[in-house]
Design a protein around this motif. Structure first.
Motif, PDB file in Angstrom:
ATOM      1  N   ASN A 162       0.848  -1.188   0.000  1.00 27.21           N
ATOM      2  CA  ASN A 162       0.000   0.000   0.000  1.00 27.21           C
ATOM      3  C   ASN A 162       0.886   1.241   0.000  1.00 27.21           C
ATOM      4  N   LEU A 163       0.819   2.024  -1.074  1.00 27.02           N
ATOM      5  CA  LEU A 163       1.682   3.187  -1.236  1.00 27.02           C
ATOM      6  C   LEU A 163       0.885   4.456  -0.928  1.00 27.02           C
ATOM      7  N   VAL A 164       1.441   5.261  -0.027  1.00 23.26           N
ATOM      8  CA  VAL A 164       0.813   6.533   0.329  1.00 23.26           C
ATOM      9  C   VAL A 164       1.774   7.639  -0.109  1.00 23.26           C
ATOM     10  N   PRO A 165       1.529   8.280  -1.256  1.00 21.58           N
ATOM     11  CA  PRO A 165       2.492   9.224  -1.820  1.00 21.58           C
ATOM     12  C   PRO A 165       2.891  10.322  -0.828  1.00 21.58           C
ATOM     13  N   GLY A 166       4.194  10.540  -0.733  1.00 20.53           N
ATOM     14  CA  GLY A 166       4.724  11.569   0.143  1.00 20.53           C
ATOM     15  C   GLY A 166       4.749  11.202   1.610  1.00 20.53           C
ATOM     16  N   VAL A 167       4.221  10.036   1.966  1.00 20.41           N
ATOM     17  CA  VAL A 167       4.118   9.631   3.369  1.00 20.41           C
ATOM     18  C   VAL A 167       4.919   8.359   3.639  1.00 20.41           C
TER      19      VAL A 167
END
Length: 412
Positions: free
Chosen positions: A194-199
């Protein structure tokens, strides 16, 4: 009979020791803990091993938990959108065998006991450089497979292969029971990225632990960001509560199936960070001797691509072949460098891929990830790359190759 000392009782060290033992070498393993101390201690890692790495274990008769561990059939990618929904969401299927994760407390304790039962000499003692200076004169070869502590300082950083000099992620792991299935694939065991951009990233993977089936919740947070909050958290329950709060905030689709989870045991959490580093493979001792670094002693990648245990297995297999092929010739520094170079042919692809994934994704990678949701062959190829990272060179890194591959898939 040639005498070999392996310092360190992790994936690479014990796999190599068992392999050498099966070939008739006189092997000594040094570990700073007993099997019982490892089994009853804190979790040491996340790990998910794919077909090639698992086959190396089978080849030496050490795949003891294969019938018990969940059989992971796929790898899913979800990318969080600005509103908390999933902008990208797909599942790639592994085409070559299956993957498995076994808690290192289970595997390393079991392998240590097997090594001793098969006649290997197990020395429970934390090794210092001065100890190795003594042992190097008494063994034909000393292999350093302990990736932390004083011994690593013997191996110089390879600046040309180490673009980062600081940690790129803050890591936080929880081993849990009670996690529900993904409702869209309730019968499929899969690793979820699960990729959370910028986080940062949340990885969820099925695993076998000391008490049986479990799942691993693994946050990788960009340093200084909202996920970088685990330093100083000593209480395991607080660690899990923080993990779940972050899931609810950033990956609500994963939190929805985690509302009833509990830690597997009091040792089921881990937090930390380290800088990805490639080191020179030959360590020189004060007395003039030389030792060979193994696996993450010499190539330590961030776990964002899940390659640590896979690389350790592949390193052990490469070194085993090199040792056996060398026969009775001396294990000099030229041989040590050549043996590492043989491993680097595999490891370099992992390092390139991992360092790329630590950076913000360029436009062509976002296009590939988006297209994988519409074209199953792309999703499957991405999943298979975890088994064979060399393939990413052919379609993933360069914009022109990515464009050509997308055109090929579209035409097909």
């Amino acid at each position: 009979m040639r005498k070999i000392l392996v310092v360190g009782a992790g994936q690479a060290g014990l796999q190599l020791a068992l392999g050498l033992q099966s070939q008739g070498y006189e092997v000594t393993v040094m570990s700073n803990r007993t099997a019982d101390e490892i089994r009853g201690g804190r979790v040491m890692s996340t790990q998910c091993m794919f077909h090639t790495a698992l086959q190396h274990e089978r080849d030496i008769g050490a795949g003891f938990w294969e019938s018990q561990a969940p059989r992971i059939e796929g790898l899913g990618v979800s990318v969080a959108g600005p509103d908390g929904s999933r902008a990208i969401d797909w599942l790639g299927r592994l085409s070559d065998g299956y993957a498995q994760s076994v808690d290192q407390r289970v595997k390393m304790a079991g392998w240590m006991e097997t090594f001793a039962q098969r006649g290997g000499q197990l020395v429970v003692h934390g090794a210092a450089v001065s100890d190795l200076d003594f042992f190097a004169r008494r063994y034909d070869l000393v292999l350093v497979a302990a990736g932390k502590g004083e011994l690593v300082s013997m191996f110089a950083r390879d600046a040309a292969r180490s673009p980062y000099d600081a940690p790129q992620r803050a890591l936080a792991v929880s081993y849990v029971t009670g996690l529900g299935p993904r409702p869209e694939h309730p019968e499929t065991e899969a690793v979820r990225c699960n990729l959370v951009p910028g986080v940062g990233e949340l990885f969820v993977m099925p695993c076998l632990t000391t008490s049986g089936r479990c799942d691993i919740l693994f946050w990788e947070g960009i340093p200084g960001g909202p996920l970088d909050v685990f330093q100083g958290v000593k209480d395991p329950n607080e660690h899990l509560a923080t993990t779940l709060e972050l899931m609810e905030r950033f990956t609500p689709w994963e939190y929805a199936r985690a509302t009833k989870v509990e830690l597997t045991d009091a040792g089921g959490t881990l937090a930390g960070r380290y800088a990805p580093t490639v080191r020179k493979p030959v360590g020189r001792l004060p007395g003039g001797g030389a030792v060979l670094g193994v696996a993450d002693v010499v190539v330590a990648n961030d776990p964002i691509t899940g390659q640590g245990s896979n690389s350790a297995s592949k390193c052990a297999a490469a070194y085993l072949s090199a040792i056996v092929e060398h026969g009775d010739k001396p294990f000099d520094e030229d041989w040590m460098q050549a043996t590492f170079d043989r491993y680097w042919q595999t490891a370099q692809h992992v390092t390139t891929w991992t360092n790329a994934m630590l950076a913000p994704p360029p436009e062509h990678v976002l296009n590939l990830l988006g297209a994988a949701g519409q074209a199953q062959p792309i999703a499957d190829r991405f999943a298979d790359g975890f088994n064979d990272p060399a393939d990413f060179e052919n379609w993933f890194f360069a914009p022109d190759k990515a464009e050509a591959y997308l055109a090929e898939v579209t035409a097909g």
